[in-house]
Structure formats: C-alpha cells, structure tokens
Design a protein around this motif. Sequence first.
Motif, PDB file in Angstrom:
ATOM      1  N   ALA A  47       0.830  -1.207   0.000  1.00 61.39           N
ATOM      2  CA  ALA A  47       0.000   0.000   0.000  1.00 61.39           C
ATOM      3  C   ALA A  47       0.863   1.255   0.000  1.00 61.39           C
ATOM      4  N   PHE A  48       1.938   1.241   0.801  1.00 61.90           N
ATOM      5  CA  PHE A  48       2.834   2.401   0.830  1.00 61.90           C
ATOM      6  C   PHE A  48       3.495   2.599  -0.528  1.00 61.90           C
ATOM      7  N   PHE A  49       3.990   1.517  -1.144  1.00 66.58           N
ATOM      8  CA  PHE A  49       4.682   1.655  -2.421  1.00 66.58           C
ATOM      9  C   PHE A  49       3.735   2.094  -3.531  1.00 66.58           C
ATOM     10  N   GLU A  50       2.478   1.680  -3.474  1.00 69.45           N
ATOM     11  CA  GLU A  50       1.490   2.161  -4.448  1.00 69.45           C
ATOM     12  C   GLU A  50       1.289   3.664  -4.297  1.00 69.45           C
ATOM     13  N   GLN A  51       1.182   4.134  -3.047  1.00 66.80           N
ATOM     14  CA  GLN A  51       1.032   5.564  -2.817  1.00 66.80           C
ATOM     15  C   GLN A  51       2.291   6.311  -3.252  1.00 66.80           C
ATOM     16  N   LEU A  52       3.448   5.777  -2.930  1.00 65.21           N
ATOM     17  CA  LEU A  52       4.712   6.401  -3.300  1.00 65.21           C
ATOM     18  C   LEU A  52       4.834   6.537  -4.810  1.00 65.21           C
ATOM     19  N   GLN A  53       4.381   5.541  -5.546  1.00 68.34           N
ATOM     20  CA  GLN A  53       4.422   5.606  -6.998  1.00 68.34           C
ATOM     21  C   GLN A  53       3.532   6.730  -7.513  1.00 68.34           C
ATOM     22  N   LYS A  54       2.366   6.908  -6.930  1.00 68.32           N
ATOM     23  CA  LYS A  54       1.467   7.997  -7.335  1.00 68.32           C
ATOM     24  C   LYS A  54       2.079   9.355  -7.011  1.00 68.32           C
ATOM     25  N   VAL A  55       2.718   9.460  -5.846  1.00 65.94           N
ATOM     26  CA  VAL A  55       3.373  10.709  -5.464  1.00 65.94           C
ATOM     27  C   VAL A  55       4.511  11.007  -6.432  1.00 65.94           C
ATOM     28  N   GLU A  56       5.261   9.983  -6.821  1.00 66.86           N
ATOM     29  CA  GLU A  56       6.360  10.172  -7.765  1.00 66.86           C
ATOM     30  C   GLU A  56       5.844  10.654  -9.119  1.00 66.86           C
ATOM     31  N   GLU A  57       4.732  10.091  -9.583  1.00 66.77           N
ATOM     32  CA  GLU A  57       4.145  10.525 -10.850  1.00 66.77           C
ATOM     33  C   GLU A  57       3.758  11.999 -10.798  1.00 66.77           C
ATOM     34  N   GLN A  58       3.194  12.428  -9.677  1.00 69.50           N
ATOM     35  CA  GLN A  58       2.842  13.844  -9.521  1.00 69.50           C
ATOM     36  C   GLN A  58       4.094  14.715  -9.422  1.00 69.50           C
ATOM     37  N   ALA A  59       5.115  14.237  -8.721  1.00 63.84           N
ATOM     38  CA  ALA A  59       6.348  15.007  -8.556  1.00 63.84           C
ATOM     39  C   ALA A  59       7.000  15.283  -9.898  1.00 63.84           C
ATOM     40  N   LYS A  60       6.920  14.323 -10.820  1.00 55.57           N
ATOM     41  CA  LYS A  60       7.524  14.497 -12.144  1.00 55.57           C
ATOM     42  C   LYS A  60       6.904  15.663 -12.898  1.00 55.57           C
ATOM     43  N   LYS A  61       5.670  15.989 -12.579  1.00 56.05           N
ATOM     44  CA  LYS A  61       4.983  17.102 -13.248  1.00 56.05           C
ATOM     45  C   LYS A  61       5.478  18.462 -12.766  1.00 56.05           C
ATOM     46  N   TYR A  62       6.141  18.497 -11.614  1.00 55.09           N
ATOM     47  CA  TYR A  62       6.520  19.762 -11.001  1.00 55.09           C
ATOM     48  C   TYR A  62       8.024  19.897 -10.773  1.00 55.09           C
ATOM     49  N   ILE A  63       8.805  19.299 -11.634  1.00 54.52           N
ATOM     50  CA  ILE A  63      10.259  19.375 -11.481  1.00 54.52           C
ATOM     51  C   ILE A  63      10.746  20.709 -12.031  1.00 54.52           C
ATOM     52  N   SER A  64      11.630  21.329 -11.274  1.00 54.75           N
ATOM     53  CA  SER A  64      12.290  22.547 -11.754  1.00 54.75           C
ATOM     54  C   SER A  64      13.776  22.257 -11.866  1.00 54.75           C
ATOM     55  N   ASP A  65      14.536  23.206 -12.369  1.00 55.81           N
ATOM     56  CA  ASP A  65      15.983  23.012 -12.502  1.00 55.81           C
ATOM     57  C   ASP A  65      16.651  22.826 -11.150  1.00 55.81           C
TER      58      ASP A  65
END
Length: 95
Positions: A47-65
Amino acid sequence: MPSNWSFDQFTEYTAGSTGIDIDQDAASGKDQGVSKTTDTMTNKNSAFFEQLQKVEEQAKKYISDSTSIAERIAQFYRQFDYSSAEWIPIAGVLE
C-alpha cells in the motif's frame, strides 16, 4: 514470579564476544506460548509503495531546474508535520 505472570526473564547473559544476549526465563505454565505463526500478507509494504508511486508521478509534473524528483517527494511527505518555520534552516522552504 508474581501470580498473574506467565513468563519472566530473570537473567540475561552475553555470549562471549558475539554480542548475542541469551535470556534465562521461567514459565508459570499458564500460557503455552505460540508454536507456529502464519504470514498471510505477501507484501506488507504494498500500500505504501502504491502511494509512493502515485506521489512520484505527480512530482515528475513539477520538477524545476533546482529541485529533483526525490526532493519533491520528500517535500510532499514533509508538509504534514515538518513545515513550520523552525524546519526551514534544517530542510529548507517547501516549494
């Protein structure tokens, strides 16, 4: 041993230089303990790793330099308990 206890550890020995501690225990006979356990959950962290994967997908949308995916993920989890002003010198400002 007190009358309402089932087990009591009364001495602990360290086995030489191994650092392994061996307990000397007593049992009253009131509780037979456990003879077998069964693990019914195949992945306790799924369950934690499923949530972590979703958080990672969202984080990729907001990457800055200046901010990596790992930093964004850490900021997400940090925001709930570690976002007050006292944390800024330690962990920086949440973006």
